[in-house]
Write a protein that holds these residues in place. Structure first.
Motif, PDB file in Angstrom:
ATOM      1  N   SER A  61       0.861  -1.171   0.000  1.00 52.78           N
ATOM      2  CA  SER A  61       0.000   0.000   0.000  1.00 52.78           C
ATOM      3  C   SER A  61       0.908   1.234   0.000  1.00 52.78           C
ATOM      4  CB  SER A  61      -0.967  -0.038   1.188  1.00 52.78           C
ATOM      5  OG  SER A  61      -0.325   0.367   2.357  1.00 52.78           O
ATOM      6  N   THR A 136      -6.593  13.519   2.047  1.00 52.85           N
ATOM      7  CA  THR A 136      -7.863  12.819   1.897  1.00 52.85           C
ATOM      8  C   THR A 136      -8.725  12.895   3.154  1.00 52.85           C
ATOM      9  OG1 THR A 136      -6.540  11.324   0.548  1.00 52.85           O
ATOM     10  CG2 THR A 136      -8.799  10.655   0.968  1.00 52.85           C
ATOM     11  N   LYS A 188      -7.293   4.491  -4.938  1.00 45.87           N
ATOM     12  CA  LYS A 188      -8.045   5.749  -4.879  1.00 45.87           C
ATOM     13  C   LYS A 188      -8.541   6.062  -6.301  1.00 45.87           C
ATOM     14  CE  LYS A 188      -7.197   5.970  -0.441  1.00 45.87           C
ATOM     15  NZ  LYS A 188      -6.394   6.809   0.414  1.00 45.87           N
TER      16      LYS A 188
HETATM   17  C1  PLP Z   1      -5.315   6.481   1.423  1.00 46.97           C
HETATM   18  C2  PLP Z   1      -4.159   7.403   1.606  1.00 46.97           C
HETATM   19  C3  PLP Z   1      -2.933   6.953   2.133  1.00 46.97           C
HETATM   20  C4  PLP Z   1      -2.777   5.603   2.752  1.00 46.97           C
HETATM   21  O1  PLP Z   1      -2.468   4.669   1.898  1.00 46.97           O
HETATM   22  P1  PLP Z   1      -2.395   3.115   2.298  1.00 46.97           P
HETATM   23  O2  PLP Z   1      -2.748   2.567   0.978  1.00 46.97           O
HETATM   24  O3  PLP Z   1      -3.397   2.845   3.368  1.00 46.97           O
HETATM   25  O4  PLP Z   1      -1.023   2.853   2.714  1.00 46.97           O
HETATM   26  C5  PLP Z   1      -1.880   7.833   2.174  1.00 46.97           C
HETATM   27  N1  PLP Z   1      -2.005   9.093   1.755  1.00 46.97           N
HETATM   28  C6  PLP Z   1      -3.160   9.566   1.290  1.00 46.97           C
HETATM   29  C7  PLP Z   1      -3.258  10.983   0.856  1.00 46.97           C
HETATM   30  C8  PLP Z   1      -4.265   8.735   1.198  1.00 46.97           C
HETATM   31  O5  PLP Z   1      -5.425   9.202   0.720  1.00 46.97           O
END
Ligand code: PLP
Length: 356
Positions: A61, A136, A188
């Motif tokens: 991730s 986010t 996303k």
């Molecule tokens: C969702 C998100 C993350 C986290 O990412 P993971 O996939 O949970 O590691 C980091 N930064 C932003 C801006 C996000 O929207």
């Protein structure tokens, strides 16, 4: 009822076409078939990031690469620019990696102020900056050009930019802005299942990494660079996700990048117009509102959890009831990925029905 359709800001709704692409039979990753698959992802990923550098595929991730950027680049001290849950956490992560770190703390809901960044960097001692383009948790999109311009006026400071929820929703210009690490998770706006992060690094970042000890192996930028030269990854990648990525990039190219960006803007405006009709107030200030999601204050006389629950049980749509320390007092609606005027309208009609 079936699984609700996701309008939360990640993971988001995944199309049947993506699932179909992901169910292709497995291939080995040290062969020409995989190399062709990898190579096929590069042109559109490079266009989306605004770079001529290779775009690496990390089976992790986003946090994997967010942590990796510090481990590969921070030798002296990192400045973390904080204005929400994800950007604030980067400070903790830096400390957990044993890095010297300081922060600029904006109030949640505010954009990062470039002048504060300039003043802090002028104190000296920093060699890296972390910045989240689209926070986010709060729906705030800071001005990446302004931040990059300030950081670039300090030649020894490298800029790490998280574009997790802006990548493919807005144009990005990594090379032009002098961004040293640009990264994005695919769950996303790319509308893929989670598990893959794409990132690119500048030549300066590569040089810095060469001189960094304790880079580890799994996220070693040098390993990614070396393997990318032959269209491969250091370790066995999530091949199914890369099949999905390849299909998504073809869809993006067919739509056209400008059309995709315009679609995100107009879908976002539909939610803004809906909110205006119901007098919901934005959490983010005008001029710094994300185009991939919206975050609103929960009115004091409004039963937010009942609203979200009924939307789910009656209409099978899921929105989000706030994140981190603003859980409950805000709610968020995503419009990123594959959404269209008609799917956004279905959500709006359902929300209107629940509001009565
Ligand atoms: C969702 C998100 C993350 C986290 O990412 P993971 O996939 O949970 O590691 C980091 N930064 C932003 C801006 C996000 O929207």
């Amino acid at each position: 009822m079936s699984t609700p359709k996701l309008f939360i800001p990640g993971p988001i709704d995944v199309s049947q076409a993506t699932y179909a692409a992901m169910s292709r039979p497995m291939i080995g990753h040290r062969g020409s078939e995989f190399e062709a698959l990898y190579a096929s992802t590069q042109p559109v990923l490079q266009q989306l990031a605004g770079t001529s550098r290779p775009v690496f595929l990390s089976t992790s991730s986003a946090w994997g690469v967010m942590e990796a950027a510090l481990r590969n680049l921070t030798q002296k001290k990192v400045l973390t620019l904080c204005n929400g849950a994800f950007s604030d956490k980067w400070l903790d992560v830096a400390k957990k990696c044993g890095k010297e770190a300081e922060k600029i703390q904006m109030e949640w809901g505010q954009a990062i102020d470039p002048e504060q960044v300039r003043a802090k960097l002028a104190e000296g001692g920093f060699d890296t900056v972390t910045f989240i383009h689209n926070e986010t948790s709060t729906g705030v999109m800071s001005d990446v050009s302004a931040i990059a311009k300030v950081v670039k006026s300090f030649p020894d400071v490298l800029l790490i930019v998280d574009c997790v929820s802006s990548f493919s929703a807005v144009p990005l210009a990594m090379d032009e802005l002098g961004i040293d690490v640009l990264l994005a998770g695919v769950q996303k706006a790319m509308a893929l299942p989670p598990g893959l992060t794409i990132f690119a690094i500048s030549p300066a970042a590569l040089e810095r990494a060469k001189a960094s000890k304790d880079r580890g192996y799994y996220f070693d930028f040098l390993e990614f660079e070396k393997n990318a030269a032959s269209n491969n990854t250091p370790s066995t990648p999530a091949i199914s996700l890369i099949f999905g990525l390849q299909d998504m990039l073809q869809t993006i190219a067919a739509e056209g990048l400008e059309n995709r960006f315009a679609r995100h803007r107009s879908n976002n405006k539909m939610i803004h117009d809906w909110a205006a009709r119901h007098n919901f107030q934005h959490f983010a200030p005008e001029g710094f509102r994300s185009v991939s999601l919206s975050c609103f204050h929960t009115p004091t006389d409004f039963d937010q959890s009942a609203f979200i629950k009924t939307l789910k049980t009656k209409h099978n749509f899921l929105i989000n009831g706030g994140y981190g320390k603003i859980k409950g007092i805000t709610f968020r609606i995503s419009n990123m990925g594959n959404e269209t005027t008609s799917t956004m309208q279905e959500l709006i009609d359902a929300m209107d029905d629940v509001l009565g």
